[in-house]
Design a protein around this motif. Structure first.
Motif, PDB file in Angstrom:
ATOM      1  N   THR A  40      -1.461 -11.077   9.926  1.00 52.73           N
ATOM      2  CA  THR A  40      -1.090 -10.003   9.004  1.00 52.73           C
ATOM      3  C   THR A  40      -2.126  -9.848   7.900  1.00 52.73           C
ATOM      4  O   THR A  40      -2.463  -8.722   7.499  1.00 52.73           O
ATOM      5  N   SER A  41      -2.660 -10.953   7.410  1.00 55.07           N
ATOM      6  CA  SER A  41      -3.714 -10.882   6.385  1.00 55.07           C
ATOM      7  C   SER A  41      -4.957 -10.189   6.928  1.00 55.07           C
ATOM      8  O   SER A  41      -5.605  -9.413   6.225  1.00 55.07           O
ATOM      9  N   TRP A  44      -4.470  -6.537   6.794  1.00 53.52           N
ATOM     10  CA  TRP A  44      -4.594  -5.993   5.445  1.00 53.52           C
ATOM     11  C   TRP A  44      -6.045  -5.913   4.986  1.00 53.52           C
ATOM     12  O   TRP A  44      -6.420  -5.004   4.235  1.00 53.52           O
ATOM     13  N   ASP A  47      -7.014  -2.734   6.625  1.00 62.83           N
ATOM     14  CA  ASP A  47      -6.182  -1.567   6.375  1.00 62.83           C
ATOM     15  C   ASP A  47      -6.120  -1.158   4.912  1.00 62.83           C
ATOM     16  O   ASP A  47      -6.003   0.027   4.597  1.00 62.83           O
ATOM     17  N   ILE A  48      -6.194  -2.118   3.998  1.00 62.37           N
ATOM     18  CA  ILE A  48      -6.023  -1.773   2.585  1.00 62.37           C
ATOM     19  C   ILE A  48      -7.148  -0.851   2.107  1.00 62.37           C
ATOM     20  O   ILE A  48      -6.943   0.003   1.243  1.00 62.37           O
ATOM     21  N   ILE A  97      -8.181  -9.343  -0.096  1.00 68.74           N
ATOM     22  CA  ILE A  97      -7.407  -8.107   0.116  1.00 68.74           C
ATOM     23  C   ILE A  97      -7.394  -7.266  -1.165  1.00 68.74           C
ATOM     24  O   ILE A  97      -7.585  -6.042  -1.125  1.00 68.74           O
ATOM     25  N   TYR A 208       2.852  -0.732   4.354  1.00 67.43           N
ATOM     26  CA  TYR A 208       3.296  -2.116   4.134  1.00 67.43           C
ATOM     27  C   TYR A 208       4.444  -2.467   5.073  1.00 67.43           C
ATOM     28  O   TYR A 208       4.444  -3.527   5.714  1.00 67.43           O
ATOM     29  N   ILE A 211       3.132  -2.849   8.746  1.00 71.61           N
ATOM     30  CA  ILE A 211       2.358  -4.072   8.969  1.00 71.61           C
ATOM     31  C   ILE A 211       3.265  -5.305   8.956  1.00 71.61           C
ATOM     32  O   ILE A 211       3.170  -6.183   9.814  1.00 71.61           O
TER      33      ILE A 211
END
Length: 485
Positions: A40-41, A44, A47-48, A97, A208, A211
């Motif tokens: 998941t990290s 991000w 994606d962030i 992130i 959010y 994800i």
């Protein structure tokens, strides 16, 4: 020559911000090992950046009209450079992130300013040349990103992919201060803060939730709450824009969405990036973690898509200029869908070469569909709304990438988890990874086919006028208001 220094300053910023969309993909396994981060990290980290770009493009475009695009561009360069430094020094995934989010803020400020600055810096034939070079740099950034990321990661470690931005940003700031003139502020009135805030909350909360669904499941309170907040924020955004449309200056004139051509192209732009590019993040993980390719080799393996897109885009600028624009755009999107579906041929025993036909066909589709997309959208709206329309289409494309990574990541995780044998020791990743890729390629391919059908059904058969065509890099003698947002 001195007259091209402003172009170089603008292209440096554009190159940096676009390269950083894809440069991290091949470095993700090294980041994960070094920072001990979760899947998941990793999502991000990619994606962030795209999410922040999408959430802030329209708001910062409107702000640039008021503060001046040169000032906004300089601020974006400074923020981007400092954020790149903190990315390079990040001691953990959370810091990385957060720093990537700051990069996205700087990138959005630069992206929304570059075309307006080019429009103000050059006239006549020089303007056409400048937009052509700028368009080529944008295309080259997509092609170079994975290879540059792999090369830097192999030779100097993953932190170097961010550190290299710092001297480039410093050089771009110096050139902008010395040679790029600021234009007069044309827009007046209040910034649409309710619209900007609600759209940002919508994009962030929805992404959010999507994800986090990969780890927590769709029934999780966190996931359902986040998606609920995102949908509520979307309702608030619509209400805010309806009110601003009656009493002030909206961030997005919702009346534009009643235009079939503009609506079709906006939806197609959103689906295009989800179909063609979002899956590359997980393809890169397969190439390195399962096939044991180096970061550089993994970058080279996916490079055919960007190279094919670059070559076809150069050819299509003249080849399709006289055609009804929905034909090359729609057919190109159908090729993207078909090419991505071909990627689903991957199996547990496949090598990287199984990707080659699908990547090449997808790249041909990208090269056919993207050159005319912006100019066709701008030609469909009133000229005074062209800046707003360009900002909305760019936002849709970035949001499609962000949401695509989130949705495909959840599908990928669920599929890999279902196929991973529950055995002692380290399970064989070939079967679950191939199964996960097969599923996301099918979903992404269908998204591309839907985008193509939408364009063919909704876009009208009128070629874009010369002033709108300049947004895609064609010369124009009249001022191009279309690309201010």
């Amino acid at each position: 020559m001195r007259k091209w220094i402003p172009l170089a300053a603008i292209c440096l910023g554009a190159f940096m911000l676009l390269v950083d969309v894809s440069i991290v993909n091949v470095a993700l396994p090294k980041m994960s090992t070094d920072l001990n981060s979760s899947f998941t990290s990793l999502q991000w980290v990619v994606d962030i950046y795209a999410l922040t770009l999408a959430a802030l493009l329209m708001a910062l475009g409107s702000l640039g009209d008021r503060l001046g695009h040169r000032r906004l561009y300089l601020g974006g360069l400074v923020v981007f450079g400092l954020a790149s430094l903190t990315c390079a020094l990040a001691p953990d995934a959370a810091t990385l992130i957060a720093s990537r989010a700051a990069q996205g803020i700087g990138g959005a400020a630069m992206m929304t300013s570059t075309t307006a600055l080019l429009n103000g810096a050059y006239q006549g034939r020089d303007r056409g040349t400048a937009f052509g070079v700028w368009g080529a740099v944008n295309g080259a950034a997509s092609a170079v990103g994975p290879v540059l990321g792999g090369l830097l990661t192999d030779q100097f470690g993953w932190r170097s992919i961010f550190m290299v931005n710092v001297p480039v940003a410093v050089l771009a700031v110096a050139m902008t201060l010395g040679y790029l003139k600021g234009g007069a502020n044309a827009a007046r009135g209040r910034l649409d803060l309710p619209g900007a805030a609600s759209f940002t909350l919508f994009a962030g909360a929805l992404t959010y939730g999507l994800i986090e669904s990969g780890d927590k499941g769709w029934g999780s309170t966190t996931v359902l709450g986040s998606i609920g907040v995102g949908l509520l924020a979307l309702v608030v955004f619509v209400l805010a824009e309806l009110r601003a449309g009656r009493t002030g200056q909206p961030l997005l004139d919702l009346g534009l969405l009643r235009n079939r051509t503009f609506l079709g192209l906006t939806l197609a732009g959103l689906l295009l990036t989800a179909a063609a590019f979002a899956q590359l993040t997980y393809t890169g993980l397969w190439l390195q973690q399962v096939l044991d390719l180096s970061p550089l080799d993994a970058g080279l393996a996916v490079c055919p898509l960007a190279l094919a897109a670059f070559v076809v885009a150069l050819i299509s600028a003249k080849a399709f200029h006289r055609m009804a624009p929905q034909l090359p755009i729609g057919i190109g999107l159908l090729l993207i869908g078909t090419g991505t579906l071909l990627l689903a041929l991957v199996s547990a025993g496949s090598s990287w070469t199984v990707l080659l036909p699908g990547l090449l066909l997808t790249g041909v589709g990208v090269g056919m569909s993207t050159p005319l997309m912006m100019s066709t959208a701008l030609a469909a709206v009133p000229r005074e709304r062209a800046g707003m329309a360009s900002g909305a289409l760019n936002t849709a494309r970035q949001l499609g990438y962000a949401l695509g990574i989130a949705v495909l990541g959840t599908i990928f995780q669920d599929r890999v988890r279902a196929l991973t044998p529950h055995l002692a020791g380290k399970p064989d990743l070939h079967v679950p990874f191939a199964g996960g890729l097969d599923r996301i390629f099918l979903v992404a391919g269908c998204a591309g086919l839907v985008a193509g059908l939408l364009v063919l059904a909704l876009v009208r058969r009128t070629p874009p006028p010369a002033w709108a065509a300049a947004a895609d890099g064609a010369p124009a003698d009249r001022p191009v208001q279309a690309v201010k947002a």
